[in-house]
Design a protein around this motif. Structure first.
Motif, PDB file in Angstrom:
ATOM      1  N   GLY A 387       0.788  -1.216   0.000  1.00  0.00           N
ATOM      2  CA  GLY A 387       0.000   0.000   0.000  1.00  0.00           C
ATOM      3  C   GLY A 387       0.824   1.272   0.000  1.00  0.00           C
ATOM      4  N   ASP A 448      -5.849  -3.157  -6.979  1.00  0.00           N
ATOM      5  CA  ASP A 448      -5.386  -2.799  -5.636  1.00  0.00           C
ATOM      6  C   ASP A 448      -4.000  -3.379  -5.360  1.00  0.00           C
ATOM      7  OD1 ASP A 448      -5.510  -1.520  -3.186  1.00  0.00           O
ATOM      8  OD2 ASP A 448      -6.405  -3.258  -2.184  1.00  0.00           O
ATOM      9  N   SER A 449      -3.093  -3.099  -6.281  1.00  0.00           N
ATOM     10  CA  SER A 449      -1.722  -3.592  -6.151  1.00  0.00           C
ATOM     11  C   SER A 449      -0.769  -2.508  -6.638  1.00  0.00           C
ATOM     12  CB  SER A 449      -1.566  -4.898  -6.943  1.00  0.00           C
ATOM     13  OG  SER A 449      -0.294  -5.471  -6.708  1.00  0.00           O
ATOM     14  N   ASP A 452      -1.755   0.303  -9.175  1.00  0.00           N
ATOM     15  CA  ASP A 452      -2.685   1.279  -8.589  1.00  0.00           C
ATOM     16  C   ASP A 452      -1.987   2.139  -7.536  1.00  0.00           C
ATOM     17  OD1 ASP A 452      -4.787   0.386 -10.140  1.00  0.00           O
ATOM     18  OD2 ASP A 452      -5.503  -1.044  -8.639  1.00  0.00           O
ATOM     19  N   TRP A 453      -1.128   1.518  -6.755  1.00  0.00           N
ATOM     20  CA  TRP A 453      -0.422   2.266  -5.707  1.00  0.00           C
ATOM     21  C   TRP A 453       0.527   3.298  -6.320  1.00  0.00           C
ATOM     22  CZ3 TRP A 453       0.891  -2.991  -2.998  1.00  0.00           C
ATOM     23  CH2 TRP A 453      -0.274  -3.506  -2.431  1.00  0.00           C
TER      24      TRP A 453
END
Length: 517
Positions: A387, A448-449, A452-453
């Motif tokens: 994240g 969400d990896s 995307d981060w």
């Protein structure tokens, strides 16, 4: 005792195989470097390496022998003040050196300070033509009163490397020593001759020691006042303390080559000098100090190993320059295979890159492939927290044996960005290139990896964003699985030359508007 036919056949084959092994061993001995006595370490260079008996001037080559086990090796310093690569050869100094070289010896070659002098004058006539090309001019030498053909810097350096190899010895090219010239709190680092030595090392596939930038890093840490004390005579020549600093830096770099050429040749003092583990990578330096530079940092998908296509694997950063205007932009690919955003930062790779950068330069970063590794183990310890939050985890690093605070993927990207922005450097974040993993006719995406981060950090920090993950995946999907197979050198991560060139073209198309090209 009777020997039947089967036994006789077995014995004959065994004898034949034994003779074959002896023959092969003898043949290998004829061609492989071997030493019958001490290893000789020769130094060819100018006044910054030469030996002097002066309180205010000494060359680094004069002190290198202080770190050598004299029972096993000796340093023979043939560096001579005032010489360029051209005059070192034309005056016979090189031939005298090479005549003494034997198989297994080492020859350190460092020129450039005097190569920028006039090609023809009545005082020294020592200049070489700039660059590493095949240019040549014929002159009537005003100093020698003889006709002479003058070649490029690269021509003379190639001759030296080839002559050393003809003796079955090892040549090592070196960039220049650092001058004490400051601008806005930063040392003026050498561009052209160091870069040309680097390019020759790649072309000839020989070792390269970037003494200039290694010395500049240490001198900048000392500051202007303490650095000035090492250069009491002028801005080029240092005193014995400055020579020692350069000698120890050179030794650390030599110890960081692969294979280890100095193994077993050092005394206790030399063994105590820590090896510079980055030297073997031959990381590039800016080609032209007068141009803005685009610095690349990342993992093996940007630059693999030593940047020579080992195992057919290439990173896209090695093919970016041809897509940009090399009369306006330097591309400096400092990415290192096997590193995550964390280990690029903590391992010192980032600081060295940052030290080279100047206001107006551009930093392009692409991490993620290795950030998903374990946070703590005794092999690499390179993982980051998932994240983009400001969280961290305190660990006792099993690899280093030291305590460490490990941050998130986004946390390390923000470290690069914040320190770059503080120096007036523009930042660009790339999402990681996709792996060749198909989900039907589509390249698999992971929501969400890391892609995307990377986007989130770009938005948070005001950095430009290149969605390399989706852009390249779209190219793969258009080509289809069969053609995409030819773009990879392994199962699904490392690209071939063709794959790296495709990725570079995608990056360049996005970068050009940002660079005003």
């Amino acid at each position: 005792m009777k020997i039947n036919n089967l036994t006789r056949c077995i014995l004959q084959r065994a004898l034949w195989f034994f003779l074959l092994l002896i023959s092969a061993a003898a043949s290998a001995d004829d061609t492989a470097p071997h030493k019958t006595g001490k290893t000789k370490i020769f130094i060819a260079g100018d006044s910054t390496a030469a030996t002097y008996n002066l309180p205010d001037q000494q060359g680094w080559g004069a002190l290198l022998g202080d770190y050598i086990n004299t029972d096993k090796a000796e340093v023979i310093n043939r560096a001579r003040g005032g010489r360029s690569s051209r005059t070192f050869i034309s005056e016979g100094l090189w031939q005298a050196l090479i005549d003494e070289v034997s198989a297994g010896d080492i020859v350190l070659i460092q020129f450039g300070h005097n190569d920028a002098s006039p090609v023809n004058d009545a005082t020294r006539a020592r200049g070489t033509l700039p660059g590493i090309g095949t240019e040549a001019i014929t002159i009537n030498n005003l100093l020698t009163q003889q006709q002479e053909t003058v070649y490029s810097f690269g021509h003379y350096m190639r001759k030296m490397v080839n002559d050393v190899r003809a003796k079955n010895a090892t040549p090592i090219l070196m960039s220049l020593t650092q001058r004490n010239v400051w601008q806005a709190g930063k040392l003026e680092r050498h561009g052209s001759y160091g870069r040309w030595a680097y390019e020759l090392a790649l072309e000839l596939n020989t070792h390269f020691v970037d003494l200039n930038n290694l010395a500049a890093d240490q001198l900048e840490a000392l500051g202007e006042e303490k650095t000035a004390a090492l250069y009491p005579k002028d801005h080029t020549h240092f005193n014995p303390q400055g020579a020692q600093l350069h000698a120890e830096i050179a030794l650390a770099a030599l110890k960081g080559l692969r294979p280890d050429l100095l193994g077993g040749l050092l005394n206790e003092k030399g063994t105590a000098i820590a090896a510079d583990e980055m030297t073997w990578l031959r990381l590039p330096i800016p080609a032209n100090n007068n141009l803005r530079s685009v610095f690349l940092i990342g993992d093996s998908t940007v630059r693999n190993g030593g940047g020579i296509g080992a195992n057919g694997e290439w990173g896209w950063g090695d093919f970016l320059q041809p897509h940009l205007n090399n009369k306006k932009i330097n591309v400096v690919n400092r990415a290192v295979g096997g590193l995550s955003s964390r280990t690029f930062y903590t391992g010192g790779y980032w600081q060295r890159t940052l030290n080279m950068m100047r206001p107006g330069d551009v930093l392009v970063m692409q991490f993620g492939h290795n950030d998903n590794a374990p946070i703590n183990d005794n092999s690499r310890a390179r993982g980051t927290l998932k994240g983009v939050a400001d969280n961290y985890e305190q660990i006792e690093n099993q690899l280093t044996g030291k305590p460490e605070r490990v941050y998130s993927y986004g946390g390390y990207l923000r470290k690069f960005i914040g320190e770059a922005h503080a120096r007036g450097i523009t930042t660009v974040i790339c999402s990681p290139v996709p792996r060749k993993i198909w989900d039907g006719k589509k390249i698999a995406r992971t929501p969400d990896s890391y892609p995307d981060w990377a986007r989130q950090v770009a938005l948070q920090s005001g950095s430009a964003f290149i969605d390399l993950n989706n852009l390249v995946a779209a190219e793969y999907e258009h080509l289809g699985a069969k053609k995409v197979d030819q773009l990879f050198a392994d199962k699904h991560t490392h690209t071939s030359k063709a794959g790296a060139e495709l990725n570079a073209a995608v990056v360049a198309a996005q970068l050009k508007p940002l660079l005003g090209l």
